[in-house]
Design an enzyme around this catalytic site. Structure first.
Site, short mmCIF file in Angstrom:
data_model
loop_
_atom_site.label_atom_id
_atom_site.label_comp_id
_atom_site.label_asym_id
_atom_site.label_seq_id
_atom_site.Cartn_x
_atom_site.Cartn_y
_atom_site.Cartn_z
N LYS A 25 1.15 11.85 5.22
CA LYS A 25 1.36 10.78 6.12
C LYS A 25 1.83 9.70 5.63
CE LYS A 25 -1.85 8.14 7.47
NZ LYS A 25 -2.01 6.70 7.04
N LYS A 35 1.04 -1.30 -0.16
CA LYS A 35 -0.06 0.02 -0.04
C LYS A 35 0.81 1.30 0.08
CE LYS A 35 -3.46 2.93 0.75
NZ LYS A 35 -4.04 3.04 1.93
#
Length: 297
Positions: free
Chosen positions: A242, A173
């Site tokens: 992030k 991911k």
């Protein structure tokens, strides 16, 4: 499915995912610190509870979709957290994007207490969550994956069991979101420069979409956001930032120098500081126009 399902984190992703579970006639218990989100969940037929602890104590399967690794760690490992109050044998599925080491530590702690854990980050944004078309990247024991597969098929479309490591899905991911960082800035720069050269943005999109400049991020960012001058977040700049920081940490751990990736952290930090952090990541386009002092249309 007779299992009681729990969902902690009823935000932009978690709420539509939990609602899809309800639409499939499941009994779903939920919690979020946002009272309005819990109200929307209960209006859809869910059973709202007062804390993550309460969800853990009630449910056979506990799912989480949370914004940061720090919140995930607190929700799982604090004194009132999931790990310490889930029923023995419960299946824990974390859809959040965290640092891989956290996946591994949560899996280890869960196993010690007789719990099962899958790291299962998702891709597809809010639209994918609403339409149940998410790609889900799962790491963990094959039996646990098989046990979760019926649930995963309700909330997603492309489901991958990538291996026994609980962090393998997260690693993939983060690679995905590293590429998203590249593409999103490339789209912004291409459109701004094209417009400055007198090329209509719709024409540019049409031609490049039939050339090697085509990409799904170009399609997403332009068709859904830039073209409509709507930057309500499907995936915010802050969340992308992030994830880019997590990807950089993963690269540092592996001893790989990301020649562009390292610059992306600084770039998206600047975009957030310009005031676009809570906007959709496609607002990189607006940020560049600001930087170049080009008047917004």
């Amino acid at each position: 499915m007779n299992r009681k399902l729990g969902f902690i984190g009823l935000g932009n992703m978690g709420l539509p995912m939990s609602i899809n579970l309800l639409k499939a006639n499941n009994e779903v218990y939920g919690f979020d610190t946002n009272v309005e989100a819990v109200e929307l969940f209960t209006e859809a037929g869910g059973i709202g509870l007062a804390s993550a602890k309460d969800v853990a104590m009630q449910c056979d399967v506990i799912m989480t979709s949370l914004p940061t690794p720090q919140i995930v760690e607190m929700v799982y490992l604090s004194k009132e957290g999931i790990i310490h109050h889930a029923k023995k044998g419960a299946l824990l599925i974390d859809f959040s994007t965290v640092n891989p080491d956290l996946n591994d530590s949560l899996h280890k702690e869960a196993s010690t207490l007789g719990l099962r854990y899958l790291g299962a980050p998702v891709s597809g944004g809010v639209i994918g969550a609403v339409n149940a078309t998410l790609t889900i990247m799962v790491g963990g024991d094959k039996d646990d994956y098989d046990s979760a597969s019926e649930i995963l098929r309700i909330v997603g479309k492309n489901i991958y069991h990538l291996g026994l490591s609980s962090s393998v899905g997260t690693r993939l991911k983060l690679l995905n979101n590293l590429m998203i960082g590249f593409y999103t800035e490339a789209v912004a720069e291409t459109i701004v420069l094209g417009e400055k050269m007198g090329i209509d943005a719709d024409t540019l999109y049409e031609v490049l979409s039939n050339s090697y400049g085509q990409s799904r991020i170009y399609e997403r960012n332009y068709e859904e956001y830039i073209k409509n001058n709507n930057y309500t977040p499907g995936f915010s700049t802050n969340l992308l930032l992030k994830d880019l920081k997590l990807a950089k940490g993963m690269a540092d751990e592996a001893g790989v120098s990301l020649r562009i990736g390292e610059k992306l952290v600084d770039l998206y930090s600047e975009i957030a500081q310009q005031g676009y952090g809570e906007n959709d990541m496609s607002a990189a386009y607006l940020s560049l126009k600001d930087t170049c002092k080009i008047k917004q249309l």
